[in-house]
Design a protein around this motif. Structure first.
Motif, PDB file in Angstrom:
ATOM      1  N   VAL A 165     -11.691 -42.714 -21.400  1.00  0.00           N
ATOM      2  CA  VAL A 165     -12.938 -43.284 -21.559  1.00  0.00           C
ATOM      3  C   VAL A 165     -14.041 -42.178 -21.133  1.00  0.00           C
ATOM      4  CG1 VAL A 165     -14.257 -45.493 -20.287  1.00  0.00           C
ATOM      5  CG2 VAL A 165     -12.276 -45.574 -22.488  1.00  0.00           C
ATOM      6  N   VAL A 166     -15.310 -42.316 -20.990  1.00  0.00           N
ATOM      7  CA  VAL A 166     -16.082 -41.700 -20.044  1.00  0.00           C
ATOM      8  C   VAL A 166     -17.774 -42.176 -19.583  1.00  0.00           C
ATOM      9  CG1 VAL A 166     -15.382 -39.183 -21.088  1.00  0.00           C
ATOM     10  CG2 VAL A 166     -17.365 -41.060 -22.108  1.00  0.00           C
ATOM     11  N   ASP A 167     -18.026 -43.456 -20.133  1.00  0.00           N
ATOM     12  CA  ASP A 167     -18.832 -44.266 -19.976  1.00  0.00           C
ATOM     13  C   ASP A 167     -19.014 -45.887 -20.751  1.00  0.00           C
ATOM     14  OD1 ASP A 167     -21.067 -44.682 -18.324  1.00  0.00           O
ATOM     15  OD2 ASP A 167     -21.602 -42.890 -18.806  1.00  0.00           O
ATOM     16  N   THR A 168     -18.727 -46.659 -19.485  1.00  0.00           N
ATOM     17  CA  THR A 168     -18.412 -48.550 -19.890  1.00  0.00           C
ATOM     18  C   THR A 168     -20.246 -48.800 -19.417  1.00  0.00           C
ATOM     19  OG1 THR A 168     -16.303 -48.269 -19.086  1.00  0.00           O
ATOM     20  CG2 THR A 168     -18.162 -50.478 -19.501  1.00  0.00           C
ATOM     21  N   LEU A 169     -20.567 -49.013 -21.036  1.00  0.00           N
ATOM     22  CA  LEU A 169     -22.098 -49.896 -20.638  1.00  0.00           C
ATOM     23  C   LEU A 169     -21.749 -51.474 -20.682  1.00  0.00           C
ATOM     24  CD1 LEU A 169     -23.733 -47.364 -22.717  1.00  0.00           C
ATOM     25  CD2 LEU A 169     -24.494 -47.594 -20.238  1.00  0.00           C
ATOM     26  N   THR A 219     -27.494 -41.771 -22.045  1.00  0.00           N
ATOM     27  CA  THR A 219     -25.859 -42.250 -22.027  1.00  0.00           C
ATOM     28  C   THR A 219     -24.761 -40.661 -22.494  1.00  0.00           C
ATOM     29  OG1 THR A 219     -25.669 -44.437 -21.181  1.00  0.00           O
ATOM     30  CG2 THR A 219     -24.365 -44.247 -21.548  1.00  0.00           C
ATOM     31  N   LEU A 220     -25.399 -40.899 -24.633  1.00  0.00           N
ATOM     32  CA  LEU A 220     -24.390 -40.400 -24.915  1.00  0.00           C
ATOM     33  C   LEU A 220     -24.758 -38.940 -25.031  1.00  0.00           C
ATOM     34  CD1 LEU A 220     -24.386 -42.624 -28.460  1.00  0.00           C
ATOM     35  CD2 LEU A 220     -22.675 -42.408 -27.047  1.00  0.00           C
ATOM     36  N   ALA A 221     -26.417 -38.426 -24.670  1.00  0.00           N
ATOM     37  CA  ALA A 221     -26.658 -37.234 -24.571  1.00  0.00           C
ATOM     38  C   ALA A 221     -25.781 -36.567 -23.455  1.00  0.00           C
ATOM     39  CB  ALA A 221     -28.162 -36.920 -24.427  1.00  0.00           C
TER      40      ALA A 221
END
Length: 107
Positions: free
Chosen positions: A85-89, A101-103
């Motif tokens: 997991v690298v990010d949570t929105l 975010t994905l970039a």
């Protein structure tokens, strides 16, 4: 080229999201903001599906995975890269916010 958003479950989640950049939309049928988020995720899958895998999970039908991630509010988008997991929105996000975010993880 239309890339579908694949449905994932507690049983298939790890296998579905362990390679490359993967986004999972955690949602429920009764959730108003989820109904707004879903078409945005589908549009992104259509545009970026060759670089990012997109899945969605109904939190009512699959309680284990959301619980594992401590998801308290939906919609929640979890971004994984190579299984981590690298990010949570949390909450509704625009197409542009999600793309930004994905970039960060596609380089």
């Amino acid at each position: 080229m239309f890339m579908a958003v694949n449905v994932t479950t507690d049983k298939t989640y790890d296998a579905d999201t362990n390679t490359g950049v993967a986004v999972t939309d955690f949602w429920a049928t009764w959730c108003g903001p989820c109904k707004m988020q879903s078409p945005v995720v589908e549009q992104l899958a259509d545009e970026m599906g060759d670089k990012v895998s997109f899945t969605k999970m109904d939190v009512d039908e699959n309680p284990d995975t959301p619980s594992k991630f401590g998801i308290m509010g939906i919609p929640t988008l979890i971004v994984k890269k190579d299984g981590n997991v690298v990010d949570t929105l949390v909450g509704y996000h625009t197409k542009e916010q999600i793309q930004k975010t994905l970039a960060q993880y596609m380089a």
